[in-house]
Scaffold this active site. Sequence first.
Site, PDB file in Angstrom:
ATOM      1  N   ASP A  64       0.138  -2.259  18.185  1.00  0.00           N
ATOM      2  CA  ASP A  64       0.643  -2.264  16.809  1.00  0.00           C
ATOM      3  C   ASP A  64       1.788  -3.273  16.730  1.00  0.00           C
ATOM      4  OD1 ASP A  64       0.475   0.273  14.473  1.00  0.00           O
ATOM      5  OD2 ASP A  64       1.942  -1.340  14.237  1.00  0.00           O
ATOM      6  N   LEU A 103       4.018  -2.925  14.281  1.00  0.00           N
ATOM      7  CA  LEU A 103       5.004  -2.128  13.540  1.00  0.00           C
ATOM      8  C   LEU A 103       5.272  -2.682  12.142  1.00  0.00           C
ATOM      9  CD1 LEU A 103       7.534  -1.272  16.430  1.00  0.00           C
ATOM     10  CD2 LEU A 103       5.421  -0.099  15.764  1.00  0.00           C
ATOM     11  N   ARG A 115      -2.985  -2.257   4.156  1.00  0.00           N
ATOM     12  CA  ARG A 115      -3.990  -1.419   3.504  1.00  0.00           C
ATOM     13  C   ARG A 115      -3.706  -1.024   2.049  1.00  0.00           C
ATOM     14  NH1 ARG A 115      -2.163   3.186   1.191  1.00  0.00           N
ATOM     15  NH2 ARG A 115      -0.711   4.386   2.468  1.00  0.00           N
ATOM     16  N   THR A 148     -13.466   0.168   3.655  1.00  0.00           N
ATOM     17  CA  THR A 148     -13.115   0.908   2.438  1.00  0.00           C
ATOM     18  C   THR A 148     -14.322   1.067   1.517  1.00  0.00           C
ATOM     19  OG1 THR A 148     -11.767   0.855   0.429  1.00  0.00           O
ATOM     20  CG2 THR A 148     -12.317  -1.265   1.376  1.00  0.00           C
ATOM     21  N   SER A 195      -9.261  -5.742  -5.627  1.00  0.00           N
ATOM     22  CA  SER A 195      -7.897  -6.225  -5.340  1.00  0.00           C
ATOM     23  C   SER A 195      -7.992  -7.203  -4.171  1.00  0.00           C
ATOM     24  CB  SER A 195      -6.973  -5.062  -4.944  1.00  0.00           C
ATOM     25  OG  SER A 195      -7.318  -4.590  -3.640  1.00  0.00           O
ATOM     26  N   TYR A 213      -6.470  -6.891  -1.394  1.00  0.00           N
ATOM     27  CA  TYR A 213      -6.667  -6.056  -0.201  1.00  0.00           C
ATOM     28  C   TYR A 213      -8.150  -5.729  -0.007  1.00  0.00           C
ATOM     29  CZ  TYR A 213      -7.824  -1.629   1.848  1.00  0.00           C
ATOM     30  OH  TYR A 213      -8.493  -0.651   2.529  1.00  0.00           O
ATOM     31  N   HIS A 214      -8.790  -5.226  -1.096  1.00  0.00           N
ATOM     32  CA  HIS A 214     -10.203  -4.865  -0.972  1.00  0.00           C
ATOM     33  C   HIS A 214     -11.050  -6.104  -0.637  1.00  0.00           C
ATOM     34  CE1 HIS A 214      -8.886  -1.220  -3.294  1.00  0.00           C
ATOM     35  NE2 HIS A 214      -9.752  -0.648  -2.492  1.00  0.00           N
ATOM     36  N   LYS A 263     -11.376  -6.733   3.024  1.00  0.00           N
ATOM     37  CA  LYS A 263     -12.335  -5.851   3.712  1.00  0.00           C
ATOM     38  C   LYS A 263     -13.770  -6.330   3.465  1.00  0.00           C
ATOM     39  CE  LYS A 263      -9.299  -2.743   5.283  1.00  0.00           C
ATOM     40  NZ  LYS A 263      -9.181  -1.726   6.319  1.00  0.00           N
ATOM     41  N   ARG A 310       0.161  11.318  -4.196  1.00  0.00           N
ATOM     42  CA  ARG A 310       1.262  11.044  -5.140  1.00  0.00           C
ATOM     43  C   ARG A 310       1.387  12.185  -6.156  1.00  0.00           C
ATOM     44  NH1 ARG A 310       3.697   6.404  -6.794  1.00  0.00           N
ATOM     45  NH2 ARG A 310       2.901   6.209  -8.912  1.00  0.00           N
ATOM     46  N   ARG A 315      -3.352  -1.945 -13.204  1.00  0.00           N
ATOM     47  CA  ARG A 315      -4.488  -2.538 -12.477  1.00  0.00           C
ATOM     48  C   ARG A 315      -5.568  -3.012 -13.441  1.00  0.00           C
ATOM     49  NH1 ARG A 315      -5.483   1.041  -7.084  1.00  0.00           N
ATOM     50  NH2 ARG A 315      -3.346   1.779  -6.833  1.00  0.00           N
TER      51      ARG A 315
HETATM   52  N1  USQ Z   1      -3.825   5.882  -9.852  1.00  0.00           N
HETATM   53  C1  USQ Z   1      -3.257   6.591 -10.890  1.00  0.00           C
HETATM   54  N2  USQ Z   1      -1.963   6.968 -10.761  1.00  0.00           N
HETATM   55  C2  USQ Z   1      -1.214   6.728  -9.644  1.00  0.00           C
HETATM   56  C3  USQ Z   1      -1.804   6.019  -8.577  1.00  0.00           C
HETATM   57  C4  USQ Z   1      -3.117   5.603  -8.706  1.00  0.00           C
HETATM   58  O1  USQ Z   1      -3.894   6.841 -11.907  1.00  0.00           O
HETATM   59  O2  USQ Z   1      -0.043   7.113  -9.617  1.00  0.00           O
HETATM   60  C5  USQ Z   1      -5.236   5.446  -9.940  1.00  0.00           C
HETATM   61  C6  USQ Z   1      -5.437   3.943  -9.717  1.00  0.00           C
HETATM   62  O3  USQ Z   1      -5.270   3.211 -10.892  1.00  0.00           O
HETATM   63  C7  USQ Z   1      -6.866   3.926  -9.186  1.00  0.00           C
HETATM   64  C8  USQ Z   1      -6.994   5.251  -8.425  1.00  0.00           C
HETATM   65  O4  USQ Z   1      -5.947   6.076  -8.901  1.00  0.00           O
HETATM   66  O5  USQ Z   1      -7.784   3.946 -10.240  1.00  0.00           O
HETATM   67  C9  USQ Z   1      -6.908   5.133  -6.936  1.00  0.00           C
HETATM   68  O6  USQ Z   1      -5.706   4.501  -6.548  1.00  0.00           O
HETATM   69  P1  USQ Z   1      -5.088   4.716  -5.086  1.00  0.00           P
HETATM   70  O7  USQ Z   1      -3.767   4.043  -5.030  1.00  0.00           O
HETATM   71  O8  USQ Z   1      -5.145   6.168  -4.733  1.00  0.00           O
HETATM   72  O9  USQ Z   1      -6.189   4.034  -4.142  1.00  0.00           O
HETATM   73  P2  USQ Z   1      -6.525   2.494  -3.815  1.00  0.00           P
HETATM   74  O10 USQ Z   1      -5.543   1.560  -4.372  1.00  0.00           O
HETATM   75  O11 USQ Z   1      -7.954   2.285  -4.224  1.00  0.00           O
HETATM   76  O12 USQ Z   1      -6.424   2.392  -2.238  1.00  0.00           O
HETATM   77  C10 USQ Z   1      -6.500   3.508  -1.349  1.00  0.00           C
HETATM   78  C11 USQ Z   1      -5.953   3.062   0.001  1.00  0.00           C
HETATM   79  C12 USQ Z   1      -6.865   1.978   0.574  1.00  0.00           C
HETATM   80  C13 USQ Z   1      -8.290   2.475   0.644  1.00  0.00           C
HETATM   81  C14 USQ Z   1      -8.762   2.929  -0.725  1.00  0.00           C
HETATM   82  C15 USQ Z   1     -10.094   3.597  -0.682  1.00  0.00           C
HETATM   83  O13 USQ Z   1      -4.615   2.596  -0.111  1.00  0.00           O
HETATM   84  O14 USQ Z   1      -6.399   1.613   1.862  1.00  0.00           O
HETATM   85  O15 USQ Z   1      -9.145   1.458   1.092  1.00  0.00           O
HETATM   86  O16 USQ Z   1      -7.831   3.941  -1.222  1.00  0.00           O
HETATM   87  S1  USQ Z   1     -10.994   3.332  -2.140  1.00  0.00           S
HETATM   88  O17 USQ Z   1     -10.162   3.692  -3.297  1.00  0.00           O
HETATM   89  O18 USQ Z   1     -12.173   4.179  -2.095  1.00  0.00           O
HETATM   90  O19 USQ Z   1     -11.326   1.924  -2.225  1.00  0.00           O
END
Ligand code: USQ
Length: 406
Positions: free
Chosen positions: A31, A33, A101, A145, A187, A189-190, A193, A249, A330
């Site tokens: 890692d 860190l 991530r 992801t 995004s 980030y995505h 991946k 959250r 977003r």
């Molecule tokens: N969202 C809210 N309120 C918040 C935070 C987020 O409504 O306070 C919404 C976002 O707009 C989004 C959804 O919740 O539509 C998911 O957001 P998220 O921050 O929980 O997840 P995401 O940004 O997609 O990323 C997280 C991880 C990432 C992983 C991904 C899996 O940080 O590493 O790859 O989840 S996935 O979402 O299936 O792509």
Amino acid sequence: MKIAVMGGDGFIGWPTSLHLSDAGHEVHILDNLSRRWIDTELGVQSLTPMDSIQERTRIWHAETGRRTHFNLIDLAKDYELLKKWLAEHRPDAIVHFAEQRAAPYSMKSDRHKNYTVNNNVNATHNLLNALVELNLDAHLVHLGTMGVYGYSTIGAAIPEGYLPVGIETTDGRTVSQEILYPANPGSIYHMTKCLDQLLFQFYAKNDGLRITDLHQGIVWGTHTQQTRRHEQLINRFDYDGDYGTVLNRFLIQAAIGYPLTVHGTGGQTRAFIHIQDSVRCIELALKNPPARGARVEIFNQMTETHRVRDLADMIAKMSGAEVVRLPNPRKEAPENELIVKNDKFLGLGLAPITLEAGLLNEIVDVAKKYAYRVDRSRVPAVSAWTKDLAATVNHDPEGKRLKSVS
Ligand code: USQ
């Protein structure tokens, strides 16, 4: 097995390292860190107090008699060091978490976009490159992801990685092929991946590397069986607007009396998995490597889907918290349906932990215990996907400037 866990100091890397060590494997953590440095950059800290990685591994040894070995190596930058380490230790398997991530962090500025692309793509490529160079037949398990598939409503289940397609030939026949499901990142980030997927496809085909890619949903929860064993083995737990993920959250917000921050209408449907299942899936993937020369093995690592506003309503009901609908920083579909296949892990024996009040309450309790460490000013999600969206961001969801869009 001798297993190298790249990114073993992070949110999933740490509980995975302990899980694998507990199962009797020889675990080596590599890692840089960076996640700790990013906390410093952002001026936030994990809700839970985290010891140094050296102290954590010392406590694990004192508790269990098992050693996990820590090596400070940056996969993206220290190629020669990585190669030297791999040549010396020749692990049987490698779990690769060593990437930035957070989608919001990756969208913060041009600098953060560059950092995320450079770090993630170089880390993955350096690893693949070194495996070939050293003729090392270690099984590589990568944490990908669900976001590679995108979040548009298609009215069909998302398959595990590959999509069967029929292609019309020049002489009018239809030939069948399985292709990687079309990448549709939401995004930077995505996007990294999605790029990883192509690197894996090439190296599996060209060099016969054995690779498993895990398309994981949003992780919730914080404890696993091993992190529960000692206060100082506790996992990190992010609540801030960049690294905190939606369900965790909401639970923390409920615990500190902060309104639940729903983006837009909350019609976004996402895939979820509990952290305990996440580490179990990684172990299952390690036990079931693809054959040398086979295509990349892809699993959908998720157990259920939920709509953001349903989660908020459920937690509000459970805790009495207020729900606010905020302008979405977003660029994403305001509403989507999501059906996902996850038969492969279920077939290997995964018994999913689904959302139920007991576990949700446990997280609220953890959050209440450490609520004194929360900086409320870091709760709002202020990283916007475009400059136009930045102008609409609500920096103070609990203050007088509250702007509801519902
Ligand atoms: N969202 C809210 N309120 C918040 C935070 C987020 O409504 O306070 C919404 C976002 O707009 C989004 C959804 O919740 O539509 C998911 O957001 P998220 O921050 O929980 O997840 P995401 O940004 O997609 O990323 C997280 C991880 C990432 C992983 C991904 C899996 O940080 O590493 O790859 O989840 S996935 O979402 O299936 O792509």
